[in-house]
Each structure stands twice: as structure tokens, then as C-alpha cells.
Design an enzyme around this catalytic site. Sequence first.
Site, short mmCIF file in Angstrom:
data_model
loop_
_atom_site.label_atom_id
_atom_site.label_comp_id
_atom_site.label_asym_id
_atom_site.label_seq_id
_atom_site.Cartn_x
_atom_site.Cartn_y
_atom_site.Cartn_z
N CYS A 77 -2.96 10.79 3.21
CA CYS A 77 -1.51 10.68 3.04
C CYS A 77 -1.06 9.19 3.18
O CYS A 77 0.16 8.98 3.29
CB CYS A 77 -0.80 11.57 4.06
N ASN A 116 -6.00 6.99 5.17
CA ASN A 116 -6.29 8.43 5.12
C ASN A 116 -5.60 9.05 3.90
O ASN A 116 -4.85 8.37 3.18
CB ASN A 116 -5.83 9.09 6.42
N GLU A 161 -0.71 7.00 5.46
CA GLU A 161 0.03 6.43 6.61
C GLU A 161 -0.88 5.82 7.67
O GLU A 161 -0.38 5.23 8.63
CB GLU A 161 0.92 7.50 7.28
#
Length: 761
Positions: A277, A275, A279
Site C-alpha cells: 500500500c 510495502n 505507506e
Amino acid sequence: MLGDQMMKIGKNALTVLERRYLKKDEHGENIETVEQMFRRVADAIASADAAYSGKTDVAALSNRFYEMMTNLEFLPNSPTLMNAGKELGQLSACFVLPVGDSMEEIFEAIKQAALIHKSGGGTGFSFSRLRAAGATVRSTGGVASGPVSFMRVFNMATEAVKQGGTRRGANMGILRIDHPDILEFIDCKKNNADITNFNISVGITEEFMQAVQQGNAYELVDPKTKQAVGQLDAREVFDKIVESAWRNGEPGIIFLDRLNRDNVVPSQGEIESTNPCGEQPLLPYESCNLGSINLVNMLKCENGAYAVDYDKLGRTVRDAVHFLDNVIDVNKYPLAEIDVTTKQTRKIGLGVMGWSDMLAYLGVPYNSDEAVALARRVMEFITKTGRAESAELAKVRGAFPLFEKSIYAGGTPLRNATVTTIAPTGTLSIIAGCSSGVEPVFAYVFIRNVMDGTEMIEVNPVLKEILEARGLYSDGLMKKIAAEGSLQHIEEIPADIRRVFVCSHDVSPLYHTKMQAAFQQFTDNAVSKTVNFKHDATIEDVREVYMLSYELGCKGVTIYRDGSRDSQVLNIGSVKKEGGAPAKAEQPAGFGQIKPRPRPEVTCGLTERMKIGCGNLYVTVNYDEQGICEVFTSTGKAGGCPSQSEATARLASIALRSGVSIDEILDQLRGIRCPSTIRHAGMKCTSCPDAIARVIKKTADMIALQQGLPVAAPNAPCASCAAEAPETTEHGSKFCPECGSALEHEGGCVSCRSCGYSKCN
């Protein structure tokens, strides 16, 4: 009025909730309280239980979920708070979409991304399947554009879709290290105003890292034929990645082989993207279903000392896993493929926030081995407890459908393929009144300037509580901390407090990385965290962190060097030389002597009524044979900001008659946001200055058409709108585009602690 349960909600949190989360009517006015929002969410999520057992007391379960949220013990991700129990009903934060190597597949991915952004989600893509720039396209006889070229197309499409009515979509773009276009990809965001709707990361393999360590060359592979088409020196490429990250924080890196080592269902293909970001590694068409436990509220006080309350933490983890599994069923997914794929693995991502504040209460410095060890212990407990609850759910609801094709086949059935993720919690942590994610506190004190010229002191609540308890708190001392940016050199503060209250820049890159690795060791998915460097950090410092993240077992790393995204447009008195200290600006000939031409006696023009948040604004733009020469405004009966609008119009008029480019004026005015306007649906502008800019642009286009000149598309964004890159301070911390406060780089994202603006969530 808020009930007793909600008395914990702070002023900033209430502002954020009212602005972004509470249900609104067609006029943009709030029609629910904070309590009603949590009740709406609790009822909607608890309702999923009715499908599994007629014996379930759905009302009692809803009350448990409600209390968990109102006590600020657990919060789901922002889309769940915003949309659960509403018509939209899209509850996932992020999705991964495949990008195939054909024009049809590429533009299908763009269409799907647009639908996701419209629903309020972000998207991750791997562009590694696309053939290299210049490669032959047999079907047409032409040549391929390459991944970076198509990333720009995705970027423009994202810009055209206003996500959820509040922000533009965030994207992650990933390219494998062995793709022939990797060097172009590394440099594609060298200019901060380029490809602005993407975070980018290089997908690194174990083979490449071994070549870096041994000083060898590695092969570039044609994504179509899978044949080697060249070689590059691994250390030179790695150094290029490091230098680019030092320059402006991009690209990050992810370790692809590690993502796939933990791929629970390898039979369904390789994980190739995350995704936005970094993570949540996902297979194509999977979604993020995330939530975070507030660790500050998982403490107990015994004999005047704090300790982790593992009994309460365990209860909260179990309820949170139950909650997130229900989210998967209640969710209204933006694409049918996502609905099916998500329910095949039922991945959830339970994480934490308030880690730094918890350490402060425990008297443990963030930058200590004691803190690193505690991180392992807490996260191991959360993951083990979460899996145990997932197994309990599986007894009633069944294992996730692909269980027998997973790495867990033959073992204890699990309801969820993954249970834990450490996500960025910029906005959620504001609501919870705690520190963000697993980050150190960015700043313990900052000063906010209010419109009437007064200053408001914002202090970390844990620090304030401890200083007040010891009789040390004063506004003067707080202003001194704000000016220093750190407590470490303020002698009025006792050494034991300074030892514990370390902020982000007090923590060495080594401990930033060790902390990320500690949480990663017991996290199913990945950990979103930013290693924050001081401005004077060297390229070698960044290289050390990138190597350390590999050696310590991280799945990726994101860094940000303070001030490295310096996009300041105007510099008064000095300018910053490339890579150096500020230097004296050279004044051009005639500086300070330009005078506007006189206003002509006769003009032509147009007047347009623009609807703004507080009424109507009438904008008149006049022109003569030399071009636009005058702007003036008047407000309707409902009011507005007449003095501010008049001042803007007068300055624009002077600038136009002084020969300043219309594009320059538009760049300064367009995209400015006023809360009273942007909270209303259906507005054509975002503020009075933006309204003025739009009428100037319309007049300029009309003149151009009269002269037979080409005109840009009426909805084409200006450079400043497209970039959405807010101006920076002299220290390099960006201003929030919505409220003007300083932005924080943390959790792989950018967020504002004042108003809740977030680039990612």
C-alpha cells in the site's frame, strides 16, 4: 457470550472476527470468543517484557494491553490479531525483498516471497536493478527478458500460493523513472486482468520532477553500467503516467529521493521499495509492524461539545509504542534475514483510524482548512509522544542496534528507528466501528440485500446518532441518501449537518491531497491514502493532483477514478464505448434464437464426490461423440443446496448443448465462494458451482487425453480465478469477491465494509 467490555463490538465487526480472526479447530469451527482472542494477543505481546526486567508485572501489562484493545482504543495490524499466541506466530503485515540481476537472485526472491505469502504477509519489490529487455547476458550469450517479464513470473508464483488460507498475497512493484524499460512498465497494467497480484508505482526522482517543470529531457540509465543509454521527454513521460492512472488507477508514484531523505540508516543502503500500500518505505528484508489508534475514542465531551482528549491520547500512544516494540520480539519471522534486519532498526508504525468520524463529532468539515490544521496538530502530538516513549524504552532495553550508525547518532537514544506510519485500516476500522484511516467516509448510507430478498440499511454510526438526536432519522430518508450517494443535495437534512458530513466524492482532489500532506508532515514513514475522483474527472484533474502531491511534500500518491476499472463481462441493453457514455448494444444475427441440441440417447461419463461445507455433493458429467452434453448433481445425507446445485447443473447442460465454450462456462463457475465451504480447511473446492466446474474440467481433460490433445496443468487457474477481479456495477464500484457487497477504494487499498475482505491487509 461476550462480556461487558465487548458490547461495543458491532454486528459487522463480530461477523468479520468470527470469519477471519478467531482461533479455529481442524474443522474450521471457532474455538475462542472475541474476548479470548484479545486476551490471547495481550498475553503473547506482554510476555516480551519478561526478557528485559524481572521487576516487570507482565500480568498487569497484559491487562493494560487487553483493555486498550477491548475498549477499541488501539488495534494492531491483522496478522498480530490473527497469529499472536498461536503456533504460526507471524505478526508482520508486509516485507520488502531485494531483486538482484541474476537468475539465481530473481528466483531466490520468488521463493522468499512464497514463504512470506504462506505466512500471511505481503511483499514489496523494486525491479530497478534488472537490466532492460533485450540487453545482452554475457554468461549465456542470450538477451535479458526485462523487469516486466519477470514481474509476470512473480505474479504467477503469487497466484499459486494461498496466503494464510484466506487470501492471495499482495505485492508492490516499483521501477525507477530512469530505467530504460519505464514506458513498458507504465503500460504493464493497461489491461485490468494483467499482473493482478501487484500494485505498481513509478519511483520518481527530484531530477525528473525538475525536468517536468522545466520542460526538459532526462536521461535513461543502464542499471548494470550506470551509464546513460538514452533520453526521454520528461513531460511526455509524466503525462503518460497521469493518463494511465486516470484510465485505471495505476501506476501510483513514489518520490524516491524523499524516502531516502528520511532514511534513518543510510549506511545500510538506499530505500528502493515500499510495502504493497505505499505507506511503509523499507530497506531490503525489513518488515512492517503496524497498529492504529481509534481517534473517535480519543474525544471528551465538555458542556455538550466534543474536544480532543490529549491526555488520553498520550497514554494510548505510549502503551501502543510499548506494544509494537514487543511485537518485534515476539514475532516469528518467515526468514532468518528478516529477523536479523528488522531487529537492527526496530521500526514500528503507529497510525490512526476514525479521523473522519472524529471530525464529524467535532463539527469540522473534512474539506476545510480547519481540518487540515487539526491533522497537523494531532499527528505532531502522536509522533512526539511516540518518540518520547521510544526514548523511555531505550533506557531499559537499549537503543536500536544501528543507532550509532543512524541519523540520530550522538543524540537521545531511541528504541525504534521510526515510530509512526498511516496505514490502511479497512478491516481494523470495521472491528473498531469507525471510519478508515485518514480517509473521508466513502458512503454514509448503503443498502445491503440479504438472501431472503429483504434490504438492510447500513448507516454511519456518527450520522445516525446525530440525526436521531435531532429527530430526523427515518428509513425513508436513509434510502434517499443511499440512492444519492451523498447528503449534499438532500434538502430534508439541515445545512449545518450537510456541511460537516461530506463523503469521499464530495471532497475535492485539492483537499484530499492537502489532508495527506498535513499528516505526512509529522509522520516518520509515509501516509497511505487514495485520492478518489468522480467518474467524469479529467486527465488534467489527475495531473494536478500528482503535481500537487509533489509540491506539498507527500512521499507518494495513489488515485482512483470511480468506474475506471470497469471489467463488466455482460452488459444488458447497452455497452460502454471506450472513454464515452453507454451506447446501444448491437445484437448479432440470430440473437435469442439459439436452441440446445437434443439430449443423446446414450452417453458416457463420470461421477465424483466433492466435499462441500455442508456435506457431500455428487457431480455427474456425461458426454457423447460431440462432447460434454449433460451435468447433474445430487447431495448427500448431510444436506446442502440441492435446488441451487440442480439449477446450476441444468443451465450448464443447456449451455454445453448450445455450443457455448467450456472455457466460458468454467470462467463463470470457478472461484465462486460459499462461506460454508471456504471456512473449512482442506476443501478441494470453494462452493457447489466451483465443484461442478472442477468435475466438468476433469471430464474435458479426460476426453482430450483420449483424443491425443494437449491438456493444461490440472491446477492451472482459469482467467477469472487468476484475475480475482470481481464484476463491477453500472456505476463502476466493484463487488466483493466473498460477499458481493460494493468495494471501497481507500488507503491505497481495496476493502469491503460488509465482510472485511481486503486486498492488502
